[in-house]
Design an enzyme around this catalytic site. Structure first.
Site, PDB file in Angstrom:
ATOM      1  N   HIS A 261       0.828  -1.201   0.000  1.00  0.00           N
ATOM      2  CA  HIS A 261       0.000   0.000   0.000  1.00  0.00           C
ATOM      3  C   HIS A 261       0.865   1.255   0.000  1.00  0.00           C
ATOM      4  O   HIS A 261       1.769   1.378   0.819  1.00  0.00           O
ATOM      5  CB  HIS A 261      -0.923   0.018   1.225  1.00  0.00           C
ATOM      6  CG  HIS A 261      -2.013  -0.989   1.145  1.00  0.00           C
ATOM      7  ND1 HIS A 261      -3.251  -0.703   0.618  1.00  0.00           N
ATOM      8  CD2 HIS A 261      -2.050  -2.302   1.484  1.00  0.00           C
ATOM      9  CE1 HIS A 261      -4.002  -1.789   0.659  1.00  0.00           C
ATOM     10  NE2 HIS A 261      -3.293  -2.775   1.173  1.00  0.00           N
TER      11      HIS A 261
ATOM     12  N   ALA B  45      -9.535   4.275   2.692  1.00  0.00           N
ATOM     13  CA  ALA B  45      -9.730   5.665   2.284  1.00  0.00           C
ATOM     14  C   ALA B  45     -10.924   5.866   1.363  1.00  0.00           C
ATOM     15  O   ALA B  45     -11.318   7.010   1.117  1.00  0.00           O
ATOM     16  CB  ALA B  45      -8.459   6.180   1.600  1.00  0.00           C
TER      17      ALA B  45
END
Length: 173
Positions: free
Chosen positions: A74, A124
């Site tokens: 990530h 997110a």
């Protein structure tokens, strides 16, 4: 397993993919080899819910090293991987952020990484830049054990979102 006529098309295709192709598809969703292995050994799946439940169980069993491997895939919030539409889409809330917010996120991300030794991980999708910043501000005060469990929860949410298209009727083969 129920017949392939009741299994969503995308899931039916995933169930029948050769192992290397299925492993590669899962690796695109999550960098944890343990998580991918657990999902592969659970095939065939009758429903998307079965796949999601297996993903959740695999996530709950990940070791610290497995979590670190998953997090390594990530990018930091505010810096999606170039050419990666998934991370860009997931971090869309930072796209229109002010220069001040971007600078603050960079500073907070660096402080978080120094404190915990890994990238700040948050689901997110649907969050604004301000919401991500506020979560980062709050979580930087966590203990390492608290943060590890928060990361596990966030990664599980991300994986569910990323698995959903795999189940869809018109998912790519």
């Amino acid at each position: 397993m129920t017949s392939s006529t009741t299994t969503p098309g995308g899931l039916a295709r995933f169930n029948t993919l050769e192992e290397p192709a299925a492993r590669a598809a899962l690796h695109e969703l999550c960098a944890s080899t343990t998580w991918a292995h657990r999902l592969l050994t659970g095939r065939p799946y009758a429903t998307g819910d079965d796949l999601f439940a297996r993903s959740d169980a695999a996530m709950a069993d990940l070791t610290d090293a497995d979590l670190a491997e998953a997090m390594a895939g990530h990018p930091p919030i505010g810096r999606p991987k170039p050419g990666d539409p998934t991370s860009s889409r997931e971090q869309r809330g930072m796209a229109g952020a002010s220069d001040e917010l971007k600078a603050e996120m960079l500073e907070l991300n660096l402080a978080y990484q120094e404190r915990f030794g890994h990238v700040f991980l948050i689901c997110a999708t649907g969050l604004t830049g301000e919401q991500m910043r506020d979560a980062l501000r709050e979580r930087i005060g966590n203990t390492p054990a608290q943060e590890r469990e928060t990361v596990r929860t966030e990664l599980g949410r991300i994986n569910r979102i990323r698995l959903a298209p795999l189940v869809e009727e018109n998912a790519p083969a």
